[in-house]
Design a protein around this motif. Sequence first.
Motif, PDB file in Angstrom:
ATOM      1  N   PRO A  91       1.184  18.962  -1.233  1.00  0.00           N
ATOM      2  CA  PRO A  91       2.402  18.637  -0.490  1.00  0.00           C
ATOM      3  C   PRO A  91       3.649  18.833  -1.350  1.00  0.00           C
ATOM      4  O   PRO A  91       3.558  18.959  -2.568  1.00  0.00           O
ATOM      5  CB  PRO A  91       2.229  17.166  -0.142  1.00  0.00           C
ATOM      6  CG  PRO A  91       1.079  16.644  -0.917  1.00  0.00           C
ATOM      7  CD  PRO A  91       0.418  17.778  -1.648  1.00  0.00           C
ATOM      8  N   SER A  92       4.781  18.806  -0.694  1.00  0.00           N
ATOM      9  CA  SER A  92       6.081  18.833  -1.376  1.00  0.00           C
ATOM     10  C   SER A  92       6.179  17.646  -2.327  1.00  0.00           C
ATOM     11  O   SER A  92       5.745  16.534  -1.993  1.00  0.00           O
ATOM     12  CB  SER A  92       7.172  18.726  -0.304  1.00  0.00           C
ATOM     13  OG  SER A  92       8.296  18.048  -0.813  1.00  0.00           O
ATOM     14  N   PRO A  93       6.774  17.856  -3.501  1.00  0.00           N
ATOM     15  CA  PRO A  93       7.010  16.699  -4.393  1.00  0.00           C
ATOM     16  C   PRO A  93       7.814  15.609  -3.690  1.00  0.00           C
ATOM     17  O   PRO A  93       7.633  14.416  -3.967  1.00  0.00           O
ATOM     18  CB  PRO A  93       7.822  17.301  -5.547  1.00  0.00           C
ATOM     19  CG  PRO A  93       7.555  18.775  -5.499  1.00  0.00           C
ATOM     20  CD  PRO A  93       7.251  19.118  -4.069  1.00  0.00           C
ATOM     21  N   ARG A  94       8.660  16.023  -2.756  1.00  0.00           N
ATOM     22  CA  ARG A  94       9.435  15.013  -2.008  1.00  0.00           C
ATOM     23  C   ARG A  94       8.523  14.204  -1.102  1.00  0.00           C
ATOM     24  O   ARG A  94       8.736  13.002  -0.886  1.00  0.00           O
ATOM     25  CB  ARG A  94      10.552  15.695  -1.222  1.00  0.00           C
ATOM     26  CG  ARG A  94      11.682  16.142  -2.163  1.00  0.00           C
ATOM     27  CD  ARG A  94      12.554  17.218  -1.578  1.00  0.00           C
ATOM     28  NE  ARG A  94      13.339  16.771  -0.444  1.00  0.00           N
ATOM     29  CZ  ARG A  94      14.284  17.526   0.138  1.00  0.00           C
ATOM     30  NH1 ARG A  94      14.544  18.747  -0.325  1.00  0.00           N
ATOM     31  NH2 ARG A  94      14.949  17.073   1.169  1.00  0.00           N
ATOM     32  N   ALA A  95       7.504  14.855  -0.552  1.00  0.00           N
ATOM     33  CA  ALA A  95       6.534  14.123   0.281  1.00  0.00           C
ATOM     34  C   ALA A  95       5.719  13.164  -0.586  1.00  0.00           C
ATOM     35  O   ALA A  95       5.449  12.025  -0.189  1.00  0.00           O
ATOM     36  CB  ALA A  95       5.621  15.097   1.016  1.00  0.00           C
ATOM     37  N   ILE A  96       5.372  13.624  -1.773  1.00  0.00           N
ATOM     38  CA  ILE A  96       4.598  12.755  -2.678  1.00  0.00           C
ATOM     39  C   ILE A  96       5.429  11.525  -3.066  1.00  0.00           C
ATOM     40  O   ILE A  96       4.923  10.395  -3.085  1.00  0.00           O
ATOM     41  CB  ILE A  96       4.142  13.548  -3.922  1.00  0.00           C
ATOM     42  CG1 ILE A  96       3.155  14.641  -3.484  1.00  0.00           C
ATOM     43  CG2 ILE A  96       3.500  12.618  -4.958  1.00  0.00           C
ATOM     44  CD1 ILE A  96       2.770  15.621  -4.575  1.00  0.00           C
ATOM     45  N   ALA A  97       6.710  11.741  -3.323  1.00  0.00           N
ATOM     46  CA  ALA A  97       7.592  10.604  -3.646  1.00  0.00           C
ATOM     47  C   ALA A  97       7.709   9.662  -2.452  1.00  0.00           C
ATOM     48  O   ALA A  97       7.701   8.431  -2.612  1.00  0.00           O
ATOM     49  CB  ALA A  97       8.967  11.130  -4.072  1.00  0.00           C
ATOM     50  N   ALA A  98       7.789  10.238  -1.254  1.00  0.00           N
ATOM     51  CA  ALA A  98       7.900   9.399  -0.050  1.00  0.00           C
ATOM     52  C   ALA A  98       6.622   8.588   0.152  1.00  0.00           C
ATOM     53  O   ALA A  98       6.661   7.422   0.575  1.00  0.00           O
ATOM     54  CB  ALA A  98       8.185  10.275   1.175  1.00  0.00           C
ATOM     55  N   ILE A  99       5.496   9.205  -0.155  1.00  0.00           N
ATOM     56  CA  ILE A  99       4.214   8.494  -0.051  1.00  0.00           C
ATOM     57  C   ILE A  99       4.201   7.318  -1.031  1.00  0.00           C
ATOM     58  O   ILE A  99       3.824   6.194  -0.681  1.00  0.00           O
ATOM     59  CB  ILE A  99       3.042   9.461  -0.338  1.00  0.00           C
ATOM     60  CG1 ILE A  99       2.904  10.474   0.803  1.00  0.00           C
ATOM     61  CG2 ILE A  99       1.733   8.697  -0.546  1.00  0.00           C
ATOM     62  CD1 ILE A  99       1.994  11.660   0.489  1.00  0.00           C
ATOM     63  N   ALA A 100       4.662   7.588  -2.253  1.00  0.00           N
ATOM     64  CA  ALA A 100       4.679   6.525  -3.265  1.00  0.00           C
ATOM     65  C   ALA A 100       5.603   5.388  -2.814  1.00  0.00           C
ATOM     66  O   ALA A 100       5.243   4.207  -2.930  1.00  0.00           O
ATOM     67  CB  ALA A 100       5.142   7.097  -4.609  1.00  0.00           C
ATOM     68  N   ASP A 101       6.761   5.748  -2.286  1.00  0.00           N
ATOM     69  CA  ASP A 101       7.696   4.713  -1.827  1.00  0.00           C
ATOM     70  C   ASP A 101       7.103   3.904  -0.683  1.00  0.00           C
ATOM     71  O   ASP A 101       7.308   2.687  -0.593  1.00  0.00           O
ATOM     72  CB  ASP A 101       9.009   5.356  -1.341  1.00  0.00           C
ATOM     73  CG  ASP A 101       9.857   5.850  -2.504  1.00  0.00           C
ATOM     74  OD1 ASP A 101       9.543   5.482  -3.664  1.00  0.00           O
ATOM     75  OD2 ASP A 101      10.816   6.607  -2.253  1.00  0.00           O
ATOM     76  N   ALA A 102       6.412   4.596   0.226  1.00  0.00           N
ATOM     77  CA  ALA A 102       5.883   3.919   1.423  1.00  0.00           C
ATOM     78  C   ALA A 102       4.652   3.080   1.095  1.00  0.00           C
ATOM     79  O   ALA A 102       4.287   2.184   1.864  1.00  0.00           O
ATOM     80  CB  ALA A 102       5.543   4.955   2.502  1.00  0.00           C
ATOM     81  N   ALA A 103       4.030   3.363  -0.044  1.00  0.00           N
ATOM     82  CA  ALA A 103       2.751   2.702  -0.350  1.00  0.00           C
ATOM     83  C   ALA A 103       2.881   1.177  -0.335  1.00  0.00           C
ATOM     84  O   ALA A 103       2.047   0.480   0.243  1.00  0.00           O
ATOM     85  CB  ALA A 103       2.220   3.188  -1.705  1.00  0.00           C
ATOM     86  N   ALA A 104       3.962   0.675  -0.949  1.00  0.00           N
ATOM     87  CA  ALA A 104       4.121  -0.780  -1.027  1.00  0.00           C
ATOM     88  C   ALA A 104       4.431  -1.393   0.333  1.00  0.00           C
ATOM     89  O   ALA A 104       4.333  -2.612   0.522  1.00  0.00           O
ATOM     90  CB  ALA A 104       5.223  -1.129  -2.025  1.00  0.00           C
ATOM     91  N   GLU A 105       4.814  -0.537   1.275  1.00  0.00           N
ATOM     92  CA  GLU A 105       5.138  -1.012   2.630  1.00  0.00           C
ATOM     93  C   GLU A 105       3.962  -0.834   3.576  1.00  0.00           C
ATOM     94  O   GLU A 105       4.103  -0.986   4.790  1.00  0.00           O
ATOM     95  CB  GLU A 105       6.317  -0.200   3.180  1.00  0.00           C
ATOM     96  CG  GLU A 105       7.539  -0.212   2.306  1.00  0.00           C
ATOM     97  CD  GLU A 105       8.567  -1.205   2.810  1.00  0.00           C
ATOM     98  OE1 GLU A 105       9.039  -1.011   3.933  1.00  0.00           O
ATOM     99  OE2 GLU A 105       8.866  -2.169   2.070  1.00  0.00           O
ATOM    100  N   ALA A 106       2.821  -0.477   2.995  1.00  0.00           N
ATOM    101  CA  ALA A 106       1.667  -0.147   3.847  1.00  0.00           C
ATOM    102  C   ALA A 106       1.131  -1.356   4.601  1.00  0.00           C
ATOM    103  O   ALA A 106       0.328  -1.212   5.510  1.00  0.00           O
ATOM    104  CB  ALA A 106       0.552   0.499   3.017  1.00  0.00           C
ATOM    105  N   TRP A 107       1.591  -2.530   4.247  1.00  0.00           N
ATOM    106  CA  TRP A 107       1.185  -3.717   5.015  1.00  0.00           C
ATOM    107  C   TRP A 107       1.800  -3.723   6.418  1.00  0.00           C
ATOM    108  O   TRP A 107       1.310  -4.390   7.315  1.00  0.00           O
ATOM    109  CB  TRP A 107       1.557  -4.997   4.269  1.00  0.00           C
ATOM    110  CG  TRP A 107       3.031  -5.160   3.961  1.00  0.00           C
ATOM    111  CD1 TRP A 107       3.697  -4.684   2.878  1.00  0.00           C
ATOM    112  CD2 TRP A 107       4.009  -5.832   4.762  1.00  0.00           C
ATOM    113  NE1 TRP A 107       5.023  -5.016   2.935  1.00  0.00           N
ATOM    114  CE2 TRP A 107       5.238  -5.726   4.085  1.00  0.00           C
ATOM    115  CE3 TRP A 107       3.949  -6.531   5.969  1.00  0.00           C
ATOM    116  CZ2 TRP A 107       6.413  -6.275   4.594  1.00  0.00           C
ATOM    117  CZ3 TRP A 107       5.126  -7.086   6.471  1.00  0.00           C
ATOM    118  CH2 TRP A 107       6.341  -6.957   5.779  1.00  0.00           C
ATOM    119  N   LYS A 108       2.883  -2.942   6.586  1.00  0.00           N
ATOM    120  CA  LYS A 108       3.522  -2.868   7.912  1.00  0.00           C
ATOM    121  C   LYS A 108       2.844  -1.795   8.752  1.00  0.00           C
ATOM    122  O   LYS A 108       2.521  -0.726   8.231  1.00  0.00           O
ATOM    123  CB  LYS A 108       4.997  -2.478   7.776  1.00  0.00           C
ATOM    124  CG  LYS A 108       5.851  -3.445   7.012  1.00  0.00           C
ATOM    125  CD  LYS A 108       7.272  -2.885   6.934  1.00  0.00           C
ATOM    126  CE  LYS A 108       8.160  -3.720   6.043  1.00  0.00           C
ATOM    127  NZ  LYS A 108       9.435  -3.034   5.744  1.00  0.00           N
TER     128      LYS A 108
END
Length: 367
Positions: free
Chosen positions: A45-62
Motif C-alpha cells: 500500500p501507499s506509505p500514506r495508507a500505512i500511516a493511516a492504518i497506524a493512526d487508526a489502530a488505536a481507534e480500533a475499539w470504535k
Amino acid sequence: VTPRYTPLAAGLPASVPFVGPEAQERAMGRPFRARIGANESVFGPSPRAIAAIADAAAEAWKYGDPECHDLKVALARHHGIAPGNVVIGEGIDGLLGLLVRLLVEPGIAVVTSRGTYPTFNYHVVGFGGRLHAVPYHGDRTDPAALARAARETASPLVYLANPDNPMGGFHAAGIIRDLLAALPEGCLLCLDEAYADTAPAAALLPLDVADPRLIRMRTFSKAHGLAGLRVGYAIGQADLVRAFDKVRNHFGVGRVAQAAALAAIADTDHLARTVARIAAGRDALAELARAHGLTPLPSATNFVTIDCGRDGEHARALVGALARRGVFVRMPFVAPQDRCIRVSVGTDADLAILAEALPDALAELRG
Ligand SMILES: Cc1ncc(COP(=O)(O)O)c(C=O)c1O
C-alpha cells in the motif's frame, strides 16, 4: 441435534472456493518463497495508507462509520459522481454477494462465462440461482454469447470481468456498450473492474451512473495493495445503490480499512508508480516465459497468464512442481484455458526465484 439447514443450504456442495497459500504452506510445513499466485500487489500500500492504518489502530475499539461517509465522498469526488452512486463493501467479493442476494432467488437464471473469476458463482449457487456459463471464445470472454444467453434465459443478471481473470485480456469499451444494448429488458450487467487501475483507458466505458442496466465494481485489493483489509466499491444508479442498504453488513467495512482506503485514494503518485511497476513486471514475466518456450498471453491486469502448450494435467503438474520449489502460482480451472498457469507480478526478488525454479520445474516434468 443437527441444525435444520434450509433445503437450499443442505443441498450446496461443501466446496471451498479458494484454497489459500496459507493452507498450502501449512500442508507443506514451510512458507512459500515467492507469493505470486493470488494477484495481490507485492508493491504494497501507499506509505500514506500505512500511516493511516497506524493512526487508526488505536481507534480500533470504535466501530467504523456504517455509512463509510468520508470514503464514499472521496470516491465520488475522485470519479466525478455523487456519493449516492457509490456503495462500499467488503471487497468486490462481498459486494457480489449482496448484488446476487438482491436479484437472485431459487430457480433464477444467471449468466456468466465458464471458467471466469468464480466468487460470483458461489454466491449465485448459494442463493439457489441457475448458472448459465457460456464458454470463452479464443481465450476471451464472449460478450455476444453472454447477451444471447441472457435473452434465452430471461436472466436478470449477467456477470463480466473486464479485464478478465484468469486470462488477463480485456474487451474495448465499445464491445461492452454493444453487450449492454443487446441485453434483454430489465437485465443488469455486473461489470467487475477489479483490474481497472491496470487496464488501458480503452477498456473502460465512461461512467454513466444514470444507466440502470449497469453496475461496476472496483477494489482496493489490486493496485492499491490493500487486499488484506477488504475494501471494494460499486458504482451504479442511485436506486440500485440504495437497495444495497437493505441487505448489507452495516459494520462490514472496518474502521482501519476505511482510513486506509481514504489515504490510498489520495495518493495518486503511489498508484501511478505501482501501475508502472506492474507493467514492467508483466513484461519481465512475459520475457521469462518466452525464454523457456512458453507463451505469455497479453495482460491488462497485475498477472500474466502463460500458455504452457499442453493440457490441464501438464499445467497442474507445473503448478505443483513450482510449489515444491517454493513458488505459489495458480491456474485457470476449465479446459482449454487450463493449459495455462497464472502468475502475478512479483518483486525483483520474486522474479529471480521464479527464474530459478521455472526451468528446474519444467525439466522435472520432462522427466
Ligand atoms: C475479477 C476479480 N474480481 C474480484 C476480485 C476480488 O476482489 P476483492 O478483493 O475486492 O474482493 C478479484 C481478485 O482476484 C478478481 O480477480
